[in-house]
Scaffold this active site. Structure first.
Site, PDB file in Angstrom:
ATOM      1  NE  ARG A 164      30.199   6.368  14.938  1.00 30.46           N
ATOM      2  CZ  ARG A 164      31.591   5.798  14.915  1.00 30.46           C
ATOM      3  NH1 ARG A 164      31.730   4.852  13.807  1.00 30.46           N
ATOM      4  NH2 ARG A 164      32.199   5.941  15.685  1.00 30.46           N
ATOM      5  CB  CYS A 196      53.928   1.338   0.251  1.00 28.04           C
ATOM      6  SG  CYS A 196      55.285   0.337   0.074  1.00 28.04           S
TER       7      CYS A 196
END
Length: 432
Positions: free
Chosen positions: A294, A362
């Site tokens: 990271r 959705c």
């Protein structure tokens, strides 16, 4: 205040990354779009490598954690900077090898490596396999005996360190799916067992205490704990393990609330603690490995979106809908990760608005963030979400049959495609 030196604002009041106008990048390549600055990635690689050379006299190796962002170009870059890579699947291993990473500079991880993955790793000549459980060790030994090979292994240890991070990304405590516990004696047992296996070279020990950590002390403690285990095994068996892998998890800046430590300070602090522990316990300073992922790519990357709709719910919330979401950045829906966002075409303006950025999937939880401060935003604006270089592309999906975005790299004002945008044809490529 920007999260990365790669970011700036130009005379048009537009956000730039690596000298490239983010608004123009969005027009040229479309959105959603991952953008990563190569110079920033290289700078972070060099910080780690220089720190290993300075504080350990070169007696160590930095493995780029591929899971943060794994593609051919990223791995070519980290390889060219002298780093190795840790891989956690056959796919990551395949990518690293195809990128030209020497197999001996690869470290294979995973709590449930398949038989096929282990065969692939051993036949490829990976330098180290991190053993997670006894059946895996016995499988590695059996494969090596069948193929006439000997494999160096490390053992993943749970050091029992509280890393003060999100519970989903804490990995060093006893209640973790990873590794061998010290408290129960299983760590000592597995190493003693490994020493009886002729096809296994016992290299050393490994731990990973968590992710997005902004403290030095947990890493110091982990080094001391592992040094103690090396000393214990030496006292019990006469065998002194020569390697120690202290994992990664170094935190980066997502918002102004984060206060990350300079990357080389982690290596310096661990070195001081480790030397003292080795002197006290009468063992040699081991070959030290670390696995930052990271912190190498996180702040080097942003994601660009186009605003498609705005919905005001008086007294409740203002929703700004973008053309991406959880498909290209699932970290909010997974553990409510916090990001900084800005309107790339108004980057220098004050953040006078507060919005909830909603994705197009959705799902009610498909958000980038709630009540985020941002410049006055309108339909058609380009929104940039910062610090998305890590765990966005690598965790992306095709939910709702949405193609994954392209990835562009910038360097000195120039840009180039490194991952093509998926097409609808790509979505059905493997359907029958």
């Amino acid at each position: 205040m920007f999260v990365s030196e790669a970011l700036n604002i130009n005379e048009k009041n537009h956000l730039t990354i690596g000298g490239c106008d983010a608004v123009e990048l969005a027009k040229q390549y479309g959105t959603p779009l991952y953008v990563v600055d190569e110079t920033a990635v290289r700078r972070h690689c060099r910080t780690y490598k220089d720190a290993i050379d300075k504080f350990y006299g070169g007696n160590g190796l930095v493995f780029y954690a591929s899971k943060a962002m794994c593609n051919l170009e990223t791995l070519r870059i980290v390889c060219s900077e002298g780093l190795g890579a840790d891989v956690v699947s056959g796919g990551e291993l395949y990518t690293a090898l195809k990128a030209g990473m020497p197999a001996e500079k690869l470290c294979m991880h995973g709590n449930n490596k398949t038989y096929e993955e282990l065969v692939y790793a051993i036949e490829s000549g990976v330098g180290r396999i991190v053993v997670d459980n006894k059946p895996e060790l016995d499988t590695i030994d059996a494969i090596c005996r069948e193929k006439g090979k000997k494999q160096k292994v490390l053992f993943r240890i749970k050091p029992g360190i509280d890393a003060h991070t999100h519970s989903f990304i804490m990995t060093g405590q006893i209640d973790s799916k990873f590794g061998f516990a010290l408290e129960t004696g299983e760590a000592h047992d597995i190493i003693r067992h490994a020493l009886t296996l002729s096809s296994i070279e016992v290299g050393g020990v490994h731990c990973h205490i968590g992710s997005q950590i902004h403290e030095l002390e947990p890493f110091r403690q982990a080094a001391v704990v592992l040094a103690g285990l090396i000393a214990d095994i030496k006292a019990e068996t006469g065998y002194e393990m020569k390697e120690m892998n202290l994992g990664g998890g170094y935190g980066v800046m997502y918002t102004e609330d984060d206060d990350p430590i300079e990357f080389d300070k982690y290596i310096e602090a661990v070195g001081e603690a480790l030397r003292a522990a080795c002197d006290e316990k009468g063992i040699a300073l081991p070959f030290v490995m670390m696995e930052p992922g990271r912190s190498i790519v996180g702040t080097a990357g942003i994601t660009l979106y186009t605003v498609g709709g705005i919905k005001d719910i008086p007294g409740v919330r203002r929703y700004v809908s973008i053309d991406g979401g959880m498909c290209d950045n699932p970290r909010y829906i997974l553990y409510e990760s916090v990001y900084k966002a800005l309107v790339a075409n108004k980057a220098g303006d004050a953040a006078v608005d507060k919005v909830t950025i909603a994705g197009k999937c959705c799902e009610s939880g498909d958000l980038i963030g709630k009540d985020m401060p941002i410049q006055s935003v309108e339909v058609g604006d380009t929104v940039a979400v910062l610090t998305t270089g890590a765990y966005n592309y690598s965790m992306s999906s095709n939910y709702n049959r949405i193609p994954r975005p392209a990835m562009v790299m910038t360097k000195d004002g120039e840009s180039r495609i490194v991952v093509k945008r998926e097409t609808y044809e790509d979505l059905i490529r493997n359907d029958i």
